[in-house]
Design an enzyme around this catalytic site. Structure first.
Site, mmCIF file in Angstrom:
data_model
loop_
_atom_site.group_PDB
_atom_site.id
_atom_site.type_symbol
_atom_site.label_atom_id
_atom_site.label_comp_id
_atom_site.label_asym_id
_atom_site.label_seq_id
_atom_site.Cartn_x
_atom_site.Cartn_y
_atom_site.Cartn_z
ATOM 1 C CD1 TRP A 1 -4.129 -4.250 -5.287
ATOM 2 C CD2 TRP A 1 -1.734 -6.093 -4.095
ATOM 3 N NE1 TRP A 1 -3.299 -5.794 -5.925
ATOM 4 C CE2 TRP A 1 -2.425 -6.190 -5.357
ATOM 5 C CE3 TRP A 1 -0.577 -7.157 -2.874
ATOM 6 C CZ2 TRP A 1 -1.702 -7.575 -5.716
ATOM 7 C CZ3 TRP A 1 -0.359 -7.588 -3.222
ATOM 8 C CH2 TRP A 1 -0.890 -8.156 -4.101
ATOM 9 C CE LYS B 1 4.319 -4.868 -19.464
ATOM 10 N NZ LYS B 1 5.468 -4.993 -18.479
ATOM 11 C CB CYS C 1 -0.250 0.221 1.230
ATOM 12 S SG CYS C 1 0.070 0.446 2.487
ATOM 13 C CD GLU D 1 7.825 -6.954 -20.361
ATOM 14 O OE1 GLU D 1 7.791 -7.933 -19.587
ATOM 15 O OE2 GLU D 1 7.514 -6.155 -20.256
ATOM 16 C CG HIS E 1 7.143 -30.080 -28.897
ATOM 17 N ND1 HIS E 1 8.102 -31.662 -29.239
ATOM 18 C CD2 HIS E 1 8.514 -29.363 -29.378
ATOM 19 C CE1 HIS E 1 8.793 -31.694 -30.219
ATOM 20 N NE2 HIS E 1 9.321 -29.759 -30.397
ATOM 21 N NE ARG F 1 3.725 2.499 -1.862
ATOM 22 C CZ ARG F 1 4.972 1.810 -1.880
ATOM 23 N NH1 ARG F 1 5.542 1.862 -2.703
ATOM 24 N NH2 ARG F 1 5.166 0.914 -0.614
ATOM 25 C CD GLU G 1 1.858 -5.997 -16.843
ATOM 26 O OE1 GLU G 1 1.720 -6.064 -15.510
ATOM 27 O OE2 GLU G 1 2.559 -5.535 -17.307
ATOM 28 C CG ASN H 1 3.833 -1.284 2.398
ATOM 29 O OD1 ASN H 1 2.814 -2.079 2.042
ATOM 30 N ND2 ASN H 1 4.689 -0.373 2.395
ATOM 31 N N GLY H 2 2.556 -3.527 4.245
ATOM 32 C CA GLY H 2 3.618 -5.224 4.901
ATOM 33 C C GLY H 2 3.039 -5.899 5.465
ATOM 34 C CE LYS I 1 6.101 0.725 -11.879
ATOM 35 N NZ LYS I 1 5.530 -0.329 -12.786
#
Ligand code: F6R
Length: 611
Positions: A76, A488, A4, A484, A507, A29, A491, A102-103, A606
């Site tokens: 979050w 992109k 957060c 990558e 395969h 965040r 997401e 936060n944590g 983020k």
């Protein structure tokens, strides 16, 4: 358990607008709920809301808020679903003490049980709520002392700020393993998880270290560690405030994509010798002896940074002829990795705060490995833990989807490889000069892509209005970029995208290739070009719609695919830097066309400071 953003304010301004503006800058965040607590007429007033910040703003009646001291939080959720009740700040039984955090409080169940036995009543499903109850439990008239005792009981990670109605002119904060800074203004002081939250008010900051507790009053800031005062260095922030704002673009992501030529220029500045004979990486203090002793390189990172690491494997193995392993940090830390003093560990992280990556770094160090970090955030936990740091100088990256950070991480890898290669005598002088000349051209070539392909890619992205599945294929470095490109797209546009080594498709995955399904085929590597074309033929035989990505002048590719995205020619080794740009733009436009939230995609944050 949360990731957060935190803001705290004490001063002469009205606290509510300062807190809300700060939270807006920290929404990257986390953004599933938010809240503030302010002292007004001697009373603690709480406002919390599930949903994005505007939901909280909608709840707050501005006129009613006259306080000058407060704390705020954007969340979050990972423990306790997003809801009004689980939003921060959390309070004690009396409603007089409010805490943002936060944590992760690892021993929260144990603490909660103990507090309940002592008569405390809990309101939320979060781990954080033990904090205000602990402060309440220990409070004997001295808030600093109560916070010290709270911290002594807690196992886990935290950046936390405490506000109490009994101490209306004071904020107390503590930090362990999660970022927290103090902002120093004229007669006003701030706490924040990150600089953009306060940069409009002050450029003077202090970075709190693990184990430190800071006390803010309108008179100033005092920092303590183990009960004793600590002298802190004041740092001056030199970036332009515009760098953390949208600057006329509709989204941060497209702004950041467009900043890539500048970011490439910045990371190269001062690092290429004027005669193109080598690179200057003074920040890497590895001695010639230590470099000669490297038997293996371990690259560790998460997400996009991990994808940069895969490019690193191809580049470093080719140029250094040293075996390179690339690990996802959350796997590395629990697999008892074979790392020792002969291993160089390269840690890649935009934020420098990713919990798993930080833990992997510590794991590598504990096994005797030297650690070089490639990171974007000065003074971040990863920067401080590593032996050496190559900063990527991309500037603040706000969009959740990483773009300019990735591209500069690639440059960090090339620079480090060239530096090590020269020390090891493995790169002939002519080849070094050639590579450096081509590196030097990249910013301009990136700009050409942005200038010339925008319309084509915007149009091309409409294909994802009809398709929920797509595939990215390539070989070698093209495969690394395919990974990558697919991340992109998925997401931010929620299109299911899979990246495959082109030779691997038959395969199993070829079963999913059906008529008209979009397939991006990356074809920049000449040594495997014909092989990739054969794979494209297999895909075309199933009537998929194939979009090739190739260097300008490659006429062959047009014969095998439906459409081509042409990028300026560079050395195949450097191709990832240019190939990824159209893939970022395709993802961006697909997200816009599909009406998604480009900068804040669902379920993501983020900065991921939890496991
Ligand atoms: C995707 C993205 C993430 C991050 C990952 C690691 O666009 O940004 O996959 O790359 O969470 O974050 P850092 O680089 O901050 O360690």
């Amino acid at each position: 358990m949360i990731v957060c953003g935190i803001v705290g304010y004490i001063g002469t301004r009205l606290a509510v607008p300062v807190l809300l503006e700060g939270l807006k800058k920290l929404e990257y965040r986390g953004y599933d709920s938010a809240g503030i607590a302010v002292i007004e007429d001697g009373e603690l007033v709480l406002n919390r809301s599930v949903g994005k910040l505007h939901m909280l703003e909608g709840k707050i009646n501005g006129d009613a808020h006259q306080g000058h001291v407060g704390i705020g939080h954007t969340r979050w959720a990972t423990h306790g679903r997003p809801s009004d009740r689980n939003s921060h700040p959390h309070t004690d039984c009396t409603g007089k003490i409010a805490v943002v955090h936060n944590g992760i409080i690892e021993n929260f169940l144990e603490l909660k049980e103990w507090l309940e036995e002592n008569g405390h009543v809990f309101q939320s499903e979060t781990d954080t709520e033990v904090l205000p109850h602990l402060v309440e439990h220990f409070h004997q008239g001295d808030l600093l002392r109560a916070v010290e005792q709270m911290v002594s009981k807690v196992r886990g990670s935290y950046a936390t700020v405490v506000l109490s109605e009994d101490h209306p002119g004071t904020l107390v904060a503590a930090r362990k393993d999660n970022p927290l800074i103090v902002g120093l203004g004229e007669g006003e002081y701030f706490f924040a998880s990150d600089i953009p939250a306060i940069i409009n008010y002050t450029r003077k900051i202090m970075v709190l270290e693990d184990g430190e507790i800071a006390v803010l009053t309108a008179e100033g800031v005092k920092v303590y560690k183990n009960g004793s005062p600590v002298e802190k260095e004041i740092q001056l922030i030199t970036w332009d405030t515009k760098a953390a704002e949208k600057g006329g673009y509709p989204h941060f992501m497209i702004k950041e994509i467009n900043e890539q030529p500048r970011a490439l220029r910045d990371i190269l500045t001062g690092r290429i010798a004027p005669d193109f004979s080598g690179v200057d990486l003074q920040e890497v203090s590895l001695t010639a002896e230590q470099i000669k002793n490297i038997r293996k390189i371990a690259v560790v990172a998460c997400g996009t940074a991990y994808h940069a690491g895969i490019v690193g494997k191809y580049v470093m193995e080719k140029m250094l002829r040293i075996p390179v392993e690339v690990d996802i940090a959350s796997e590395f830390r629990y697999r008892n990795p074979l790392i020792d003093a002969h291993t160089l560990t390269v840690i890649i992280s935009q934020s420098g705060e990713t919990a798993d990556t930080l833990a992997a770094l510590k794991e590598a160090k504990a096994r005797g490995s030297r650690v070089v970090a490639i990171t974007n955030v000065v003074g971040s936990s990863i920067a401080r833990e590593a032996h050496d740091v190559v900063y990527t100088w991309a500037g603040p990256e706000i969009a959740v989807a990483s773009t300019k950070a990735y591209i500069t991480q690639l440059l960090g890898i090339y620079l480090l490889t060239l530096f090590l290669g020269k020390e090891l005598g493995r790169i002939p002088a002519g080849e070094m000069t050639d590579i450096l000349h081509h590196l030097y051209q990249l910013p301009k070539q990136a700009q050409d892509i942005l200038d010339h392909l925008n319309e084509q890619l915007n149009k091309m992205a409409e294909i994802f209005n009809q398709w929920e599945d797509t595939f990215f294929v390539g070989r070698g470095l093209d495969y690394a970029v395919a990974l990558e490109g697919s991340l992109k797209l998925k997401e931010i546009s929620y299109v299911h995208a899979e990246a495959y080594a082109a030779g691997e498709l038959k395969h199993g995955t070829l079963a999913l290739i059906v008529k008209d399904v979009p397939v991006l085929a990356l074809c920049t590597q000449p040594d495997v070009f014909e092989k990739t074309v054969s794979n494209i033929k297999e895909i075309k035989a199933r009537e998929a719609h194939v979009i090739g990505v190739a260097f300008e002048g490659n006429k062959e590719i047009g014969k095998s695919v439906d459409e081509v995205i042409y990028i300026p020619e560079t050395l195949p080794l450097l191709a990832p830097v240019l190939t990824v740009i159209p893939l970022q733009m395709l993802a961006y436009y697909a997200s816009v066309h599909r009406g998604c939230d480009v900068d804040q995609p669902r379920n993501l944050a983020k900065s991921v400071t939890v496991e």
